[in-house]
Design a protein around this motif. Structure first.
Motif, PDB file in Angstrom:
ATOM      1  N   GLY A   3      16.105  49.663 -15.994  1.00  0.00           N
ATOM      2  CA  GLY A   3      15.279  50.668 -15.341  1.00  0.00           C
ATOM      3  C   GLY A   3      14.467  50.085 -14.199  1.00  0.00           C
ATOM      4  N   MET A   4      13.900  48.881 -14.398  1.00  0.00           N
ATOM      5  CA  MET A   4      13.100  48.239 -13.350  1.00  0.00           C
ATOM      6  C   MET A   4      13.965  47.944 -12.125  1.00  0.00           C
ATOM      7  N   LYS A   5      15.176  47.491 -12.345  1.00  0.00           N
ATOM      8  CA  LYS A   5      16.078  47.189 -11.227  1.00  0.00           C
ATOM      9  C   LYS A   5      16.321  48.413 -10.354  1.00  0.00           C
ATOM     10  N   LEU A   6      16.394  49.575 -10.987  1.00  0.00           N
ATOM     11  CA  LEU A   6      16.682  50.813 -10.261  1.00  0.00           C
ATOM     12  C   LEU A   6      15.427  51.537  -9.784  1.00  0.00           C
ATOM     13  N   GLY A   7      14.251  51.010 -10.094  1.00  0.00           N
ATOM     14  CA  GLY A   7      13.010  51.660  -9.695  1.00  0.00           C
ATOM     15  C   GLY A   7      12.698  52.918 -10.478  1.00  0.00           C
ATOM     16  N   ILE A   8      13.213  53.027 -11.710  1.00  0.00           N
ATOM     17  CA  ILE A   8      12.980  54.198 -12.558  1.00  0.00           C
ATOM     18  C   ILE A   8      11.756  53.933 -13.432  1.00  0.00           C
ATOM     19  N   PRO A   9      10.803  54.867 -13.501  1.00  0.00           N
ATOM     20  CA  PRO A   9       9.680  54.679 -14.437  1.00  0.00           C
ATOM     21  C   PRO A   9      10.195  54.575 -15.873  1.00  0.00           C
ATOM     22  N   VAL A  10       9.687  53.595 -16.599  1.00  0.00           N
ATOM     23  CA  VAL A  10      10.170  53.315 -17.952  1.00  0.00           C
ATOM     24  C   VAL A  10       9.050  53.558 -18.955  1.00  0.00           C
ATOM     25  N   VAL A  11       9.373  54.309 -19.995  1.00  0.00           N
ATOM     26  CA  VAL A  11       8.507  54.502 -21.157  1.00  0.00           C
ATOM     27  C   VAL A  11       9.229  53.872 -22.342  1.00  0.00           C
ATOM     28  N   MET A  12       8.500  53.096 -23.146  1.00  0.00           N
ATOM     29  CA  MET A  12       9.107  52.532 -24.356  1.00  0.00           C
ATOM     30  C   MET A  12       8.264  52.907 -25.569  1.00  0.00           C
ATOM     31  N   THR A  13       8.901  53.534 -26.539  1.00  0.00           N
ATOM     32  CA  THR A  13       8.238  53.791 -27.821  1.00  0.00           C
ATOM     33  C   THR A  13       8.510  52.620 -28.754  1.00  0.00           C
ATOM     34  N   VAL A  14       7.458  52.072 -29.321  1.00  0.00           N
ATOM     35  CA  VAL A  14       7.567  51.027 -30.338  1.00  0.00           C
ATOM     36  C   VAL A  14       7.146  51.665 -31.651  1.00  0.00           C
ATOM     37  N   CYS A  15       8.115  51.887 -32.526  1.00  0.00           N
ATOM     38  CA  CYS A  15       7.875  52.711 -33.709  1.00  0.00           C
ATOM     39  C   CYS A  15       7.212  51.957 -34.850  1.00  0.00           C
ATOM     40  N   SER A  16       7.375  50.635 -34.906  1.00  0.00           N
ATOM     41  CA  SER A  16       6.785  49.864 -35.990  1.00  0.00           C
ATOM     42  C   SER A  16       5.832  48.822 -35.401  1.00  0.00           C
ATOM     43  N   THR A  17       5.304  47.969 -36.262  1.00  0.00           N
ATOM     44  CA  THR A  17       4.330  46.966 -35.836  1.00  0.00           C
ATOM     45  C   THR A  17       5.032  45.772 -35.208  1.00  0.00           C
ATOM     46  N   ALA A  18       4.552  45.321 -34.056  1.00  0.00           N
ATOM     47  CA  ALA A  18       5.171  44.201 -33.345  1.00  0.00           C
ATOM     48  C   ALA A  18       5.092  42.922 -34.174  1.00  0.00           C
ATOM     49  N   MET A  19       6.135  42.103 -34.058  1.00  0.00           N
ATOM     50  CA  MET A  19       6.176  40.815 -34.742  1.00  0.00           C
ATOM     51  C   MET A  19       5.547  39.740 -33.865  1.00  0.00           C
ATOM     52  N   PRO A  20       5.011  38.668 -34.466  1.00  0.00           N
ATOM     53  CA  PRO A  20       4.493  37.557 -33.657  1.00  0.00           C
ATOM     54  C   PRO A  20       5.620  36.888 -32.882  1.00  0.00           C
ATOM     55  N   LEU A  21       5.253  36.166 -31.843  1.00  0.00           N
ATOM     56  CA  LEU A  21       6.239  35.401 -31.082  1.00  0.00           C
ATOM     57  C   LEU A  21       6.931  34.389 -31.978  1.00  0.00           C
ATOM     58  N   SER A  22       8.214  34.196 -31.763  1.00  0.00           N
ATOM     59  CA  SER A  22       8.979  33.209 -32.512  1.00  0.00           C
ATOM     60  C   SER A  22       8.480  31.804 -32.189  1.00  0.00           C
ATOM     61  N   ALA A  23       8.212  31.019 -33.219  1.00  0.00           N
ATOM     62  CA  ALA A  23       7.757  29.641 -33.001  1.00  0.00           C
ATOM     63  C   ALA A  23       8.842  28.807 -32.336  1.00  0.00           C
ATOM     64  N   THR A  24      10.090  29.060 -32.712  1.00  0.00           N
ATOM     65  CA  THR A  24      11.199  28.263 -32.164  1.00  0.00           C
ATOM     66  C   THR A  24      11.495  28.615 -30.721  1.00  0.00           C
ATOM     67  N   PHE A  25      11.431  29.897 -30.403  1.00  0.00           N
ATOM     68  CA  PHE A  25      11.829  30.352 -29.069  1.00  0.00           C
ATOM     69  C   PHE A  25      10.653  30.959 -28.307  1.00  0.00           C
ATOM     70  N   ARG A  26       9.449  30.436 -28.533  1.00  0.00           N
ATOM     71  CA  ARG A  26       8.264  31.011 -27.903  1.00  0.00           C
ATOM     72  C   ARG A  26       8.371  31.085 -26.375  1.00  0.00           C
ATOM     73  N   PRO A  27       8.776  30.014 -25.663  1.00  0.00           N
ATOM     74  CA  PRO A  27       8.864  30.127 -24.195  1.00  0.00           C
ATOM     75  C   PRO A  27       9.835  31.205 -23.739  1.00  0.00           C
ATOM     76  N   LEU A  28      10.985  31.294 -24.427  1.00  0.00           N
ATOM     77  CA  LEU A  28      11.974  32.300 -24.061  1.00  0.00           C
ATOM     78  C   LEU A  28      11.450  33.698 -24.354  1.00  0.00           C
ATOM     79  N   GLU A  29      10.858  33.877 -25.536  1.00  0.00           N
ATOM     80  CA  GLU A  29      10.322  35.183 -25.892  1.00  0.00           C
ATOM     81  C   GLU A  29       9.218  35.613 -24.923  1.00  0.00           C
ATOM     82  N   SER A  30       8.350  34.662 -24.544  1.00  0.00           N
ATOM     83  CA  SER A  30       7.266  34.986 -23.614  1.00  0.00           C
ATOM     84  C   SER A  30       7.821  35.419 -22.264  1.00  0.00           C
TER      85      SER A  30
END
Length: 439
Positions: free
Chosen positions: A163-190
């Motif tokens: 959506g960002m590439k095409l310049g379309i406004p994006v809405v995201m629903t997050v239905c459950s509680t977010a998980m913490p960043l992965s300790a192993t892949f923290r830089p990638l996840e960030s």
């Protein structure tokens, strides 16, 4: 007359649960005079059927070949021994997913923290390109991504990038509680979170605590978060679509002369069925007979049946499998329990409240917005089977208070969780993100 706003809905999900119910309510409920919806679905037949993707009036349907790690494409869902070909189980488990379940708890942290993130990263760019091409062909004005949690479906982030590439406004629903960043892949996840932060104009969450988790655990801006409680259209007790308690029990093959405590959810570890069974074992000394009803399917069913036998509950627990009429199931109960480790705002609790059934649930996610302690139900700590048993015992022993809590829960549902209010808030969100783009 102004042209209808073209809303593109994107979802990829291997299961049918609360997020999928939420999307179905949007697809069927949005005003067709004002909105023209297109569904971009990483599809499998059970999910298509549940959403009514091919039968929903005025809905354009664009199935996409986007595969989440751990699931496989198959047109033979009913022939797979690992799949209950109803709503609520895995679409089709890949060999890797079957190995994941076979290896059990010791291997899951490594797979969840390292293997799956690597698989997702490698697929992000090609799938973002595939989704972008679909969005471009269908001339979408707003892209609304429905994500079960966060990070949730990896391709939800790919869709945000598209959506960002095409310049379309994006809405995201997050239905459950977010998980913490992965300790192993923290830089990638960030880094991936940074892309999503740039792409998404507004995050919709069902309650305040899931919104805070996005801010505190993933670093999103509080100004991006919009709280919209879920809504549903439920049959009113006593109308032609509803059944009385005795009739519901007959339909389920249950005795009428016992008190029934039940839950309805996928049988996976995070739903806390084992904790519920432990709590019910503590109620075996109850003066009146108590029966436990477990509705739903999932990979943990066999283990739960064995656990019930170990606790001496084999004759006092019924496993229904998939439930066709959820409201009839709920009306058969004296007390509804949800003992989950993690939630957003589970639809099944709202469904129970709509039918006047008192609720005991763990104090997670947005449940504190639906259940007022001691008024419309009880909240208990996670994995505390003793506290759960005591609250259930109170409701079974005090029918007047139990009835009053059921009525209070029903009143709360009618005040806060109707479909009409949810749809109105979504219309406001779409208008807001479009105004921001134009300004």
């Amino acid at each position: 007359m102004a042209a209808a706003t073209r809303i593109g809905y994107y979802m990829s999900s291997p299961t049918v649960g609360g997020a999928e119910k939420y999307l179905r309510e949007l697809l069927w409920g949005m005003d067709r005079d004002r909105y023209a919806p297109t569904l971009f679905l990483a599809a499998w037949p059970g999910l298509e059927d549940f959403l009514g993707a091919r039968s929903c009036p005025g809905l354009s349907y664009r199935p996409l070949r986007i595969r989440e790690p751990g699931t496989s494409f198959s047109s033979r869902h009913s022939d797979s021994p690992s799949v209950d070909n109803r709503f609520g189980n895995l679409a089709a488990a890949s060999r890797f997913q079957k190995l994941y379940w076979r290896l059990g708890a010791p291997a899951r942290p490594f797979i969840d923290g390292a293997v799956y993130p690597a698989m997702k990263f490698l697929r992000l760019a090609p799938d973002a390109g595939r989704i972008a091409r679909a969005l471009h062909r269908n001339r979408v004005d707003v892209l609304h991504i429905v994500n079960g949690g966060y990070p949730g479906a990896y391709s939800a982030r790919a869709a945000a990038v598209a959506g960002m590439k095409l310049g379309i406004p994006v809405v995201m629903t997050v239905c459950s509680t977010a998980m913490p960043l992965s300790a192993t892949f923290r830089p990638l996840e960030s880094r991936l979170d940074g892309l999503v932060r740039k792409a998404v104009a507004s995050f919709i969450v069902p309650a305040a605590r899931p919104g805070r988790a996005l801010v505190d655990r993933r670093g999103f801006n509080p100004t991006q978060i919009r709280e919209i409680p879920w809504g549903l259209r439920a049959p009113l007790p006593g109308d032609h679509r509803s059944v009385a308690k005795d009739e519901a029990r007959v339909q389920l093959g249950l005795p009428r002369d016992v008190q029934i405590v039940g839950t309805l959810s996928r049988m996976v570890p995070e739903k806390g069925h084992g904790v519920l069974l432990e709590a019910m074992a503590r109620l075996q000394d109850h003066a009146a007979p108590v029966h436990t009803l477990l509705g739903g399917a999932g990979p943990d069913r066999s283990a739960l049946e064995a656990r019930a036998a170990d606790l001496g509950l084999a004759e006092r627990v019924s496993f229904t499998g998939q439930v066709e009429d959820r409201f009839a199931f709920l009306r058969a109960l004296d007390v509804f329990v949800l003992a989950s480790d993690i939630e957003g705002l589970p639809y099944v609790v709202l469904e129970a409240m709509s039918q006047g059934i008192p609720v005991v649930a763990t104090d997670v996610g947005g449940l504190d917005t639906a259940i007022i302690q001691g008024e419309s139900g009880f909240l208990v700590p996670v994995r505390d089977s003793n506290a759960l048993a005591e609250r259930v015992r109170f409701l079974l022993d005090h029918p007047a208070e139990s009835t009053a809590m059921g009525r209070s829960g029903n009143a709360m549902y009618n005040r806060r969780f109707t479909l009409e209010s949810m749809l109105t808030e979504h219309e406001s969100t779409y208008a807001e993100v479009l105004r921001r783009r134009e300004s």
